[in-house]
Design a protein around this motif. Sequence first.
Motif, mmCIF file in Angstrom:
data_model
loop_
_atom_site.group_PDB
_atom_site.id
_atom_site.type_symbol
_atom_site.label_atom_id
_atom_site.label_comp_id
_atom_site.label_asym_id
_atom_site.label_seq_id
_atom_site.Cartn_x
_atom_site.Cartn_y
_atom_site.Cartn_z
ATOM 1 N N ASP B 68 1.152 -0.678 -0.212
ATOM 2 C CA ASP B 68 -0.151 -0.084 -0.342
ATOM 3 C C ASP B 68 0.636 1.213 0.305
ATOM 4 O O ASP B 68 0.733 1.978 -0.809
ATOM 5 N N THR B 87 -5.904 5.592 -1.300
ATOM 6 C CA THR B 87 -5.822 4.154 -1.702
ATOM 7 C C THR B 87 -7.173 4.404 -1.596
ATOM 8 O O THR B 87 -8.346 4.369 -0.515
ATOM 9 N N PHE B 140 -5.925 4.734 -6.715
ATOM 10 C CA PHE B 140 -5.585 5.322 -6.028
ATOM 11 C C PHE B 140 -6.143 6.762 -6.871
ATOM 12 O O PHE B 140 -6.673 7.370 -7.170
#
Lengths: 166, 148
Positions: B68, B87, B140
């Motif tokens: 991430d 995210t 994203f």
Amino acid sequence: MSVHKIEPSEVLEARRDAALAGLAGAAPYSGHMGFAFFRQGDEITGHLPYARRLIGNPVIPALHGGVTAAFIEIVAATELVWRDVWEAVAVPGPAADAIAAGRFPALPRTLDFTVHYFRAGQPRDSHARARVNRRGRRFASVEVDVWQDSRDRPIARGFGHFMLAG
Amino acid sequence: MKPDIKPEDRLRIARQFISVLPQAQDIGMSLEDVGPGWVALAVEYDPRLAADAATGETHNGVIATLLDTAGGAAVITHPDSGLSTATLDLRIDYLRPAARGARLHARAECHILGRSTAHVRAVAFTGAIDQPVAIANGVFTIEREWRE
């Protein structure tokens, strides 16, 4: 005729609490992150107490998305194993003794999971609850909601597939 | 980041980006390399981050956090990116365990960047990059203005 000895409720509940605490703390990583569980009957809810080191975006500030993902995976896997642990500690005996000694059933292997992020995680405690959508012989499909102040306003939802241990 | 930025400045800025993330610091993450729209990050092996004390394998949660972070950093380093990113969704496939003692690497690239969203693919590995421990795809958000 066998005489069924009635176990005091507090003894049974203490054994269940100890089993859940042991299961929750079995992974060193969980201890490091502070992942814990609350229990009501056989229902378990993941609890992630806020700590500054869990922050991913220091500007907002917001919990790290990876921490939320980790929390989801752990709550899903624990939910799958908990059913077996719950049955193992139902009555005193060898199965309950194994759990008390820290010998838990193997955790399912995570095949994949997807996290949908709905809003930034605030710098406060988080909670998570798993729902097993399907449990087959080999595979399970689990969904997890993560929320903070209100369960009606989840911060994220995860969906994962797990391979159940042998 | 601007396209004409010097490679050493890009490295410095990206390293700064990682160093201010408390969770990245907490698990011992560092920046290995960076280019326009891609980053390489790593996490040192730490037994406190194991899934199981007996096997010593690194927990999947560490892999998720590494992927991430790498995804977000890949978006930020894209020449046409905005001010910040978050995210929207992340999918991770776990392929093999991350062995005891192994340094964990991740490489992420932002392969599509629009006005409001960026698409990232990332891979985590301990040995060769073509034998990944996990692969990820993420979407994203791109923040182009500061908002309250």
